[in-house]
Enzyme design. Structure first.
Site, short mmCIF file in Angstrom:
data_model
loop_
_atom_site.label_atom_id
_atom_site.label_comp_id
_atom_site.label_asym_id
_atom_site.label_seq_id
_atom_site.Cartn_x
_atom_site.Cartn_y
_atom_site.Cartn_z
N SER A 256 1.47 -1.29 -0.09
CA SER A 256 -0.05 0.09 -0.02
C SER A 256 0.90 1.11 -0.12
O SER A 256 1.88 1.25 0.14
CB SER A 256 -0.73 0.18 1.72
N LYS A 257 0.21 2.46 -0.15
CA LYS A 257 0.60 3.46 -0.40
C LYS A 257 1.76 3.95 0.95
O LYS A 257 2.95 3.91 1.52
CB LYS A 257 0.51 5.02 -0.06
N ARG A 258 0.67 3.63 2.30
CA ARG A 258 1.89 3.35 3.57
C ARG A 258 2.89 2.11 3.80
O ARG A 258 4.58 2.97 3.79
CB ARG A 258 0.90 3.00 4.87
N ALA A 261 5.86 4.31 1.64
CA ALA A 261 6.60 5.28 2.49
C ALA A 261 7.69 4.51 3.74
O ALA A 261 8.68 5.19 3.69
CB ALA A 261 5.49 6.29 2.82
#
Ligand code: GLU
Length: 496
Positions: A256-258, A261
Site C-alpha cells: 500500500s501507500k503506507r 512510505a
C-alpha cells in the site's frame, strides 16, 4: 521445432512514478521476446487525461533504459505499428467503436452523468453491485442513430451478453468462468471521445499484433469483458497472463501507500528511479524482481542473458509474492561482486564526483578490490572510499584516542608510528607491517590500539578497508602528512 516469435508489450499509463510492478512485467515481456526472437514494445496508455502526470512518460522510458530493457518499438523510436501513444490513435478507436455499434455489440448511451449517479446511489441502497441499468441498451438502432446525428452527447457502451457464461483462459490460472448476468455494460468510449482502457488496449493489442498480454492481476476483474470484446471483433485472442501480485513485506495484504512510505524511510523503495538513486543496480533489481513470480529457486543468481536462456512462460506462477528488501540487498551485493573491476569503477565514479571529489581513475581502479566486498549498494562506496580522493581527512578527535588510553599516550603512539613509517623508503605493505608489529610487541600497547590510531589518522574513520593496502594507494607523503595532523589534533587535546 521452431518457436513462433512473440510480440509483447509493456503498456504503462503515465500517471505516476514507474514502479517495481511495471519493471517486472517489462522484464518478462523482454525475456519472452528475446527468447523467441520476437519484439518487445512500449505503448503509452495516456487516455485518462485527468490522471496523466507530466514527466511520467519520460520516467518510464528512462527506467526501461536504465534497467537495460530496450524496446524495439515505442513512442520515441517509432515502428511499423505506430503511433505508440494512445492519445495519438483516437481515430482508430472511434472507428472500432463504430464497428462494434454496427455489428450490434455496442451502443451509444445518452444518459447524463447525474442520472447515472442517481441510479448508482439507488442500487447501493438496495445493496446491489452498481451497474448500468440498460436504458440505452434497448433503444432502437435508428432512434439512437438519429440522436447521434442530432449532435446529442453520448458515450459508447459494450453490449455484454446477458445469458450464459464467459470462459476466459489465463495461461497461469486456467479457465475463469463468469456468469454473464454478473457483467456490466462497460464504457468503451468516453464523453471526451477518448477510449477507456478496455477498448484501447484490446484494439491496440490486436493492431500491434501482440501475441502475449502480460499484465497485473488487477485486470482479472474485467478480463471477461476483454475476451468478449476480442470475440465481438472476431479476432484471435492473445495468450493472457495475469501476473502475481506483490504483498507487503509482512506478507499480509497488498503493498500500500503506507508500506511504500515506510520502505523509503528504511532506505528502500518500489520506485525504479529511487532504486537507482539508492545505489541499487539494474542487475540486482532485475534478478530480485524476476524471482517474485517465476518458479525458479529463490536464491538463483542470474544475469539477463541467463534469464533469457531459462525463461519459459509455463514456469511463471500466479501465487502472490511478498516483497523482501533484504533479498534485494542480497542480490544487489551479489551482482556487484560479479562486475569486472572496470565496470564497477565506472558505476562508482559518479557517486564520488557527486560529492565534489576529484576522482583519479587509476586510484579508483586500485581501490575496487579493497571495497568491493563491502558494498551492498553502490553508494556504500562513499562510506569506504572517499578518503582516498581527499587531500586530507579530518578525524573526530575522540576517535584518535585509543581504547583504554588517554590523548597523551595516543599522541606518543602516533609519533612513534610516524617515525617508523618515515624511516621506510616506501609505504608498501611488506615494508611497513613488520616494523609496526615489532613496535607493538616492545611498546606493550596492543594491536588494536596502535593500528586503531593509525587507521583513524589515515582514513578519518574507525571502519575502513584493509589499512596497509589503503596506505599504499594513498602514498607515503600523504600518509605521513595525515599522521602529523593527527598528532597535532591529539596534542591540542592535552595541551588545552
Ligand atoms: N495501462 C495499464 C496499466 O498501467 C496497462 C495494463 C496492461 O498491461 O494491459 O495498468
Amino acid at each position: 521445432m521452431s518457436i513462433k516469435p512473440a510480440r509483447t508489450r509493456i503498456a504503462p499509463s503515465p500517471t505516476g512514478h514507474m514502479h517495481l510492478g511495471t519493471a517486472r512485467t517489462a522484464l518478462y515481456d523482454y525475456l519472452l521476446a528475446k527468447k523467441t526472437g520476437g519484439q518487445f514494445i512500449l505503448r503509452i496508455e495516456d487516455t485518462d487525461l485527468k490522471r496523466t502526470v507530466p514527466g511520467a512518460e519520460q520516467e518510464i522510458m528512462d527506467g526501461l533504459l536504465w534497467l537495460g530493457l530496450e524496446y524495439d518499438e515505442g513512442p520515441d523510436l517509432g515502428g511499423k505499428y505506430g503511433p505508440y501513444r494512445q492519445t495519438e490513435r483516437r481515430e482508430i478507436y472511434t472507428q472500432h467503436a463504430k464497428i462494434l455499434i454496427d455489428s450490434g455489440h455496442a451502443y451509444p448511451c445518452f444518459c447524463m452523468p447525474e442520472k447515472l449517479e442517481k441510479t448508482r446511489q439507488a442500487q447501493m441502497k438496495r445493496k446491489e453491485n452498481p451497474h448500468y441499468d440498460g436504458t440505452c441498451r434497448v433503444l432502437a438502432p435508428d432512434e439512437a442513430a438519429k440522436r447521434m446525428a442530432n449532435g446529442e452527447a453520448y458515450i459508447v457502451r459494450f453490449k455484454m451478453p446477458k445469458e450464459g457464461v464467459t470462459v476466459a483462459r489465463d495461461h497461469l490460472r486456467g479457465d475463469i468462468i463468469t456468469e454473464n448476468k454478473q457483467l456490466n455494460d462497460y464504457v468503451l468510449l468516453k464523453s471526451d471521445g477518448l477510449p477507456t482502457y478496455h477498448l484501447a488496449a484490446i484494439v491496440d493489442d490486436h493492431e500491434m499484433q501482440i501475441t502475449h498480454v502480460l499484465r497485473g492481476s488487477e485486470w482479472l476483474g474485467t478480463f471477461p469483458l476483454h475476451v468478449n470484446i476480442v470475440r465481438a471483433f472476431g479476432w484471435e485472442e492473445p495468450i493472457w497472463i495475469h501476473l502475481s501480485v506483490f504483498l507487503k513485506p509482512s506478507g499480509k495484504g497488498k503493498m500500500s501507500k503506507r508500506e511504500t512510505a515506510a520502505a523509503i524511510k528504511d532506505g528502500y523503495s518500489i520506485f525504479i528511479k529511487d532504486m537507482q538513486e539508492l545505489g541499487f543496480t539494474p542487475e540486482g533489481v532485475l534478478n530480485w524482481s524476476a524471482l517474485m513470480g517465476w518458479g525458479v529457486a529463490e536464491d538463483e543468481v542470474m544475469t539477463v542473458d541467463q534469464m533469457i536462456e531459462r525463461f519459459n512462460i509455463d514456469s511463471l506462477t500466479a501465487s502472490p509474492a511478498a516483497i523482501n528488501f533484504q533479498k534485494l540487498d542480497h542480490f544487489n551485493a551479489t551482482h556487484i561482486r560479479l562486475f569486472t573491476t572496470e565496470d564497477l569503477a565506472a558505476r562508482l565514479k559518479p557517486y564520488f564526483t557527486r560529492e565534489g571529489l576529484n576522482v583519479n581513475d587509476e586510484v579508483l581502479l586500485k581501490i575496487i578490490p579493497l571495497i568491493r566486498e563491502r558494498l551492498v549498494t553502490l553508494d556504500d562506496c562513499l562510506a569506504f572510499g572517499t578518503f582516498f580522493f581527499r587531500e586530507d581527512v579530518t578525524p573526530n578527535p575522540e576517535d584518535l584516542i585509543a581504547k583504554g588510553l588517554d590523548a597523551k599516550q595516543s599522541a606518543q603512539i602516533a609519533q612513534r608510528v610516524y617515525q617508523i613509517l618515515a624511516e621506510q623508503p616506501d609505504i608498501s605493505h611488506e615494508r611497513c607491517e613488520s616494523p609496526l608489529r615489532a613496535y607493538v610487541e616492545e611498546s606493550g600497547f596492543n594491536v588494536n590500539q596502535v593500528f586503531g590510531i593509525l587507521r583513524v589518522a589515515i582514513t578519518g574513520q574507525k571502519v575502513s578497508p584493509p589499512l596497509f593496502e589503503s596506505m599504499e594507494i594513498i602514498g607515503r607523503e600523504k600518509c605521513l602528512q595525515r599522521i602529523k595532523n593527527a598528532i597535532e589534533i591529539l596534542e591540542k587535546m592535552f595541551n588545552k
